[in-house]
Each structure stands twice: as C-alpha cells, then as structure tokens.
Design an enzyme around this catalytic site. Structure first.
Site, PDB file in Angstrom:
ATOM      1  N   HIS A 295       0.369  -1.204   0.428  1.00 13.09           N
ATOM      2  CA  HIS A 295      -0.226  -0.030  -0.441  1.00 13.09           C
ATOM      3  C   HIS A 295       0.859   0.884   0.422  1.00 13.09           C
ATOM      4  O   HIS A 295       1.049   2.083   0.972  1.00 13.09           O
ATOM      5  CB  HIS A 295      -0.781   0.111   1.589  1.00 13.09           C
ATOM      6  CG  HIS A 295      -2.231   0.975   0.836  1.00 13.09           C
ATOM      7  ND1 HIS A 295      -3.395   0.740   1.317  1.00 13.09           N
ATOM      8  CD2 HIS A 295      -2.491   2.447   0.430  1.00 13.09           C
ATOM      9  CE1 HIS A 295      -4.123   1.665   1.256  1.00 13.09           C
ATOM     10  NE2 HIS A 295      -3.342   2.842   0.917  1.00 13.09           N
TER      11      HIS A 295
ATOM     12  N   HIS B  60       1.266   4.843  -2.145  1.00 13.43           N
ATOM     13  CA  HIS B  60       0.951   5.822  -3.886  1.00 13.43           C
ATOM     14  C   HIS B  60       1.878   7.120  -3.876  1.00 13.43           C
ATOM     15  O   HIS B  60       3.449   7.732  -3.332  1.00 13.43           O
ATOM     16  CB  HIS B  60      -0.050   6.739  -2.552  1.00 13.43           C
ATOM     17  CG  HIS B  60      -1.084   6.504  -1.793  1.00 13.43           C
ATOM     18  ND1 HIS B  60      -2.316   6.039  -2.904  1.00 13.43           N
ATOM     19  CD2 HIS B  60      -1.671   5.681  -0.638  1.00 13.43           C
ATOM     20  CE1 HIS B  60      -3.488   6.085  -2.268  1.00 13.43           C
ATOM     21  NE2 HIS B  60      -3.235   5.647  -0.378  1.00 13.43           N
ATOM     22  N   LEU B  61       2.576   6.671  -5.204  1.00 19.10           N
ATOM     23  CA  LEU B  61       3.246   6.807  -5.623  1.00 19.10           C
ATOM     24  C   LEU B  61       3.460   8.644  -6.908  1.00 19.10           C
ATOM     25  O   LEU B  61       4.045   9.344  -7.001  1.00 19.10           O
ATOM     26  CB  LEU B  61       4.017   5.997  -6.513  1.00 19.10           C
ATOM     27  CG  LEU B  61       4.532   5.353  -5.445  1.00 19.10           C
ATOM     28  CD1 LEU B  61       5.558   4.442  -6.222  1.00 19.10           C
ATOM     29  CD2 LEU B  61       5.473   5.426  -4.779  1.00 19.10           C
TER      30      LEU B  61
ATOM     31  N   HIS C  97      -5.653  -0.625   5.534  1.00 16.81           N
ATOM     32  CA  HIS C  97      -6.002   0.456   6.495  1.00 16.81           C
ATOM     33  C   HIS C  97      -7.049   0.125   7.859  1.00 16.81           C
ATOM     34  O   HIS C  97      -7.732   1.340   8.133  1.00 16.81           O
ATOM     35  CB  HIS C  97      -5.853   1.632   6.251  1.00 16.81           C
ATOM     36  CG  HIS C  97      -6.382   2.096   5.227  1.00 16.81           C
ATOM     37  ND1 HIS C  97      -7.608   1.812   4.626  1.00 16.81           N
ATOM     38  CD2 HIS C  97      -5.916   3.099   3.647  1.00 16.81           C
ATOM     39  CE1 HIS C  97      -8.795   2.861   3.683  1.00 16.81           C
ATOM     40  NE2 HIS C  97      -7.110   3.102   3.353  1.00 16.81           N
TER      41      HIS C  97
ATOM     42  N   ASN D 118      -6.525   8.955   6.949  1.00 12.35           N
ATOM     43  CA  ASN D 118      -7.334   8.756   6.489  1.00 12.35           C
ATOM     44  C   ASN D 118      -7.358   7.489   5.942  1.00 12.35           C
ATOM     45  O   ASN D 118      -6.569   6.312   5.439  1.00 12.35           O
ATOM     46  CB  ASN D 118      -8.107   9.185   5.143  1.00 12.35           C
ATOM     47  CG  ASN D 118      -9.512   8.744   5.068  1.00 12.35           C
ATOM     48  OD1 ASN D 118     -10.426   7.875   5.914  1.00 12.35           O
ATOM     49  ND2 ASN D 118     -10.567   8.339   4.042  1.00 12.35           N
TER      50      ASN D 118
ATOM     51  N   ASP E 204       0.522   2.953   3.613  1.00 12.62           N
ATOM     52  CA  ASP E 204      -0.150   3.096   3.006  1.00 12.62           C
ATOM     53  C   ASP E 204       0.527   4.806   2.885  1.00 12.62           C
ATOM     54  O   ASP E 204       0.154   5.380   3.223  1.00 12.62           O
ATOM     55  CB  ASP E 204      -1.221   3.735   3.964  1.00 12.62           C
ATOM     56  CG  ASP E 204      -2.362   4.472   2.909  1.00 12.62           C
ATOM     57  OD1 ASP E 204      -1.884   5.223   2.054  1.00 12.62           O
ATOM     58  OD2 ASP E 204      -3.909   4.786   4.454  1.00 12.62           O
TER      59      ASP E 204
ATOM     60  N   GLY F 287      -3.275  11.984   5.335  1.00 16.84           N
ATOM     61  CA  GLY F 287      -2.032  11.135   4.754  1.00 16.84           C
ATOM     62  C   GLY F 287      -0.713  10.827   5.559  1.00 16.84           C
ATOM     63  O   GLY F 287      -0.521  12.259   5.732  1.00 16.84           O
TER      64      GLY F 287
HETATM   65  O1  DOR Z   1      -4.581   8.848   4.604  1.00 18.04           O
HETATM   66  C1  DOR Z   1      -5.108   8.456   3.270  1.00 18.04           C
HETATM   67  N1  DOR Z   1      -4.689   9.119   2.171  1.00 18.04           N
HETATM   68  N2  DOR Z   1      -5.930   7.697   3.108  1.00 18.04           N
HETATM   69  C2  DOR Z   1      -6.440   7.256   1.961  1.00 18.04           C
HETATM   70  O2  DOR Z   1      -6.845   6.355   1.751  1.00 18.04           O
HETATM   71  C3  DOR Z   1      -5.298   8.023   0.353  1.00 18.04           C
HETATM   72  C4  DOR Z   1      -4.452   8.898   0.457  1.00 18.04           C
HETATM   73  C5  DOR Z   1      -4.089   9.261  -0.642  1.00 18.04           C
HETATM   74  O3  DOR Z   1      -3.708   9.134  -0.944  1.00 18.04           O
HETATM   75  O4  DOR Z   1      -3.151  10.433   0.543  1.00 18.04           O
END
Ligand code: DOR
Length: 475
Positions: free
Chosen positions: A77, A79-80, A249, A297, A324, A343
C-alpha cells in the site's frame, strides 16, 4: 558473489531465528549454513559457477554480526503520485525511499492523475519502476473508471498490463452491487480486490476520529462505523461471491471483530494495518497543536482501537503491515487541520518506527514482523521474495537493530516529509539492500542507486517559513 557472515535469519515460515552465514550468487540465495570456512564458501560458489571454481577476489564478504538478514519487506500500500502529482512524489523517488526503508517490493495505488484505469497507464508505472532501478514497483489497477464508483474497469486487460491487484483506494466503492460485481470479475484474474472501507455518508466532512478528543478539539469526527459498516458489507459480498478480498488500512476495533469472525467462517479475506494506527491514537492530536502530520484516513483511533489492532496482528486476524505511504507537499499540509489532505509519508520511517515502538518494547516479535511485512504479502499478492531460503530470489535487507537516526528535513529520499516522526529519533534501519542479488542501497553511501540508475539527480535545500516554523526541504 556475497558472503554475509553471522547474520540473524528468520526461517521461511517465520517461527524461529538463527545465526547463519548466507551466500548470494547471481540473483539467488545459494546457501544458508552454520558458520562457513573460507574453503567451504569457495567450494559452494565454485560448484555453482560455470568455471567450476570461484576466486576469492570475486567474493564480497560482509560481517553481519549483531545484524539481521531480512527478506526484503513488501509494502502492498503506497501512493507514488506519478503520473500527475510529481511535486509530491515520483515513482523513482518513492522506489528509492522504499529501499531506504527496507522494502524491496512496493505496490503503487491507482489514485494518480489520471487514475490507473487503463492498460497503458498501468504499463507506464511498470516501465517507470524498472527505470528507477530501486525497489520493484508493481501497479494496482483501479476498480472503477476514474475511481468514480460508476463503471468497472477492464480488469483482465489491466492484469495483462502488470496490475497485481485492484483498488479504488482513497475512496470506497459506495455502490454495493458494483463492488459485488467487481468481486465476481476479479476471479477471472486470480488477483485480490483491495477495499478502502469508508462509507462516505457516515464519514462526510470529518477530519479525525469521532470521540472524546474530537469533541474537545472542536473538530468534526468520523465515526468508527464509517469503516466497520463497509467492512461488514464487503465480507458478506466476498462470502457470497468467493472473490479474493483484501481490506486496506484497518483502524477500528469493530472491524477487527468482523474480520476475525469472517475468517472463522472461511471467507477468503486478508487485511492490513498501518504502523501509525498501531503506534498513535487520536490523543496525539491533543498534544500536537493540530499538527496535520497526524491527519490520515482512516483517522487515528482510540486506545481501545489501538489495542484491538495489536491483538488482531498477534492472533493473525490482521495479516499484513502496510505503510499507506501518502506523500503530500508541505504547503498542502500547512493548511488548517480541516482543509489539509489526509495522509502520512511512511516508506522511510515505518520499519524503524515499528522497531522502536513495538519490537523493542516486546509487543511484537521479529518473526511476526517479517511474516506480516514480507511472507504474507508475497503469498497473497504473488510477489517475489517473502523468505530467506536457499534457491530463493535474493531480495534481502541487512538490518541494523542498533542504528539510531534522527528524522529531519534533508534526511528523506522521498519528496515529502509529512510524517509525525519528523524531529524524532528512531532505532532500527536498513544497512544494505539487495534486489535480485544486486546491491541497490547502502546506508551512508546513498549515491549507489544513482550509479546503478545512471542518472544524477540535482537536489537543493529550500528553506520554508510557515506558521512560525522554518523547515528545510529537499527538492
Ligand atoms: O490518508 C490517506 N491518504 N488515506 C487514503 O486512503 C488515501 C491517501 C492519499 O492518497 O493521500
């Protein structure tokens, strides 16, 4: 050829730890054995080489006394942000941050701009990951086109392009029938469907966990039910369809209970927990003057949630740890709490944080750590690595449990520093990281990846002055 001496090795099933010598040749682990003599090591390498013998000069010897040789951690998990939001992270910077954090494989979420909902986009991520020459990067395809929750993507096509799973992470799929259909279609690919469990009706407008702390701070809360209602729905649908489900998560005690019960019934489900939910609670916001580095989140929960999550990891209800990793720019995170994006950037700090706050105090064993962050992810998502074993791929990490570093601006390979660990000392870091037998990262010699990749990256320190704080950022 590598000869790693006296390293602590976790057995492939993650039940015990022993001190071993490990030989690496080509992209494989050649031998794991009690301490070897020079003659024995030469013989092992020789038997396996075309010439029939090995030369001492070709062998690099590392004394790993007091260190671990972990199978490379696998993060399912991250996010790039590439394509579309490269100011937050690029695939290359994220993949290097992963190596620094001890990860040899990462899965990239599709909530990019545009969303990874077409084969060409999925293939672009694969290509950029290969170009980076750091951790292995595999894309996750979107469940619905544009992550709009309205129409399913061509999942089989995305899988052919290299997707290792499907998710609309960042948003939950609100329409139950569409999610049920996705669970049916995903069976054609054999891949898991990753659910971001959040009922938007229940969560709307909230910025932290709903409870006593949100009431005291005057911030709109997100009730635990926003997650648990969708966990319950997805478990029922997975049971009905026999689709492969993975829950992202997990943060609420109610969710842990639901997953535990579903697993007892034999539902094909796995679930992950993020280090920040195990380490912090919503009370962190009381002491931190609305620090948006804690805004995530799903939100940081109560102490009972925290305890239930750790209990879930210990009894196997929660199968995986996952970062995450959600990088955001400093400017965005300096907005008022209610407006800042959710995030936490986690790739470089997650392992050290778990080591410092959970393993060192005896709350989590090293075996469980490896099972949850390498073995289980590799099995569930069919990814390389997962164990240090003879004949296995040499995706490995030499880990120094004693090394202490202060997390500061200028310390990161990631482009973002939105982490609550900024300014803190953590203990337990990777020293050297191999991917497919190739040394791709060595601490204190951070240029190694640049040489491999053949690209020189110019980075400048920029001073930011915001909200009475001066921060140096690397770009
Ligand atoms: O905190 C979060 N950030 N939860 C998510 O589900 C998405 C992520 C994001 O893409 O920034």
């Amino acid at each position: 050829m590598w000869w790693l001496k006296n390293v602590h090795v976790v057995d492939p099933e993650c039940t015990s730890i022993q001190v071993r010598d490990v030989l690496i040749q080509g992209d494989r682990i050649l031998k794991i054995s009690d301490s070897l003599t020079q003659e024995e090591a030469l013989k092992q390498f020789g038997q396996n080489s075309q010439k029939g013998k090995a030369d001492l000069k070709e062998i690099k010897v590392i004394d790993g006394t007091g260190k671990y040789l972990f199978p490379g951690l696998i993060d399912v998990h991250t996010h790039l942000r590439e394509p579309g939001q490269e100011e937050k992270e690029e695939i290359a910077t994220g993949a290097r941050a992963a190596l620094r954090g001890g990860f040899t494989t990462i899965l990239a979420m599709p909530n990019t701009k545009p969303v990874l909902d077409q084969r060409a986009l999925v293939e672009f991520v694969v290509l950029q990951g290969e170009r980076a020459g750091a951790a292995r990067v595999y894309p996750i395809g979107a469940i619905t086109k544009g992550q709009s929750g309205k129409e399913l993507t061509e999942m089989v096509d995305l899988a052919s392009g290299g997707a290792k799973a499907f998710s609309d992470d960042g948003r939950g799929v609100q329409n139950a029938e569409l999610f049920r259909l996705a669970l049916e279609y995903v069976k054609l690919t054999g891949l898991p469907l990753i659910s971001h469990c959040e009922d938007e009706g229940l969560a709307q407008g909230g910025s932290m966990h709903k409870g006593e702390v949100s009431a005291r701070l005057g911030l709109k809360g997100i009730p635990s039910s926003a997650e648990a209602v969708m966990v319950a729905r997805d478990l029922i649908l997975a049971e009905e369809t026999s689709g492969k489900l993975h829950l992202a998560h997990i943060s609420a005690k109610e969710s842990v209970e639901l997953i535990r019960a579903a697993k007892k019934r034999g539902v094909d489900v796995t679930a992950e927990v993020n280090p920040h939910h195990l380490i912090f609670t919503d009370e962190a916001l009381l002491d931190s003057e609305y620090n948006t580095s804690y805004k995530v989140n799903p939100p940081l929960g109560s102490r009972e949630d925290q305890q239930a999550l750790l209990g879930g990891v210990l009894d196997g209800t929660l199968d995986m740890l996952a970062t995450d990793h959600a990088p955001h720019t400093w400017e965005e995170k300096m907005k008022p709490f209610g407006e800042a994006p959710f995030g936490i950037a986690g790739l470089e700090t997650a392992l050290a944080a778990v080591w410092t706050y959970l393993v060192k105090p005896g709350k989590l064993s090293v075996e469980t750590l490896i099972k949850n962050w390498s073995l289980n992810p590799s099995r569930r998502f069919n990814l390389p690595g997962g164990a240090v074993q003879e004949g296995g791929i040499a995706d490995v990490v030499l880990f120094d449990p004693e090394r202490i570093e202060k997390v500061e601006p200028g310390w990161f390979a990631s482009k973002s520093l939105n982490t609550p660990f900024l300014g803190r000392e953590l203990q337990g870091f990777s020293s050297m990281v191999w991917v497919g037998g190739e040394l791709r990262y060595q601490r204190d010699q951070d240029k190694i990846w640049q040489e491999i990749n053949g690209v020189k990256v110019q980075r400048d320190i920029v001073k930011y002055r915001m909200n009475r704080r001066t921060i140096e950022c690397l770009f």
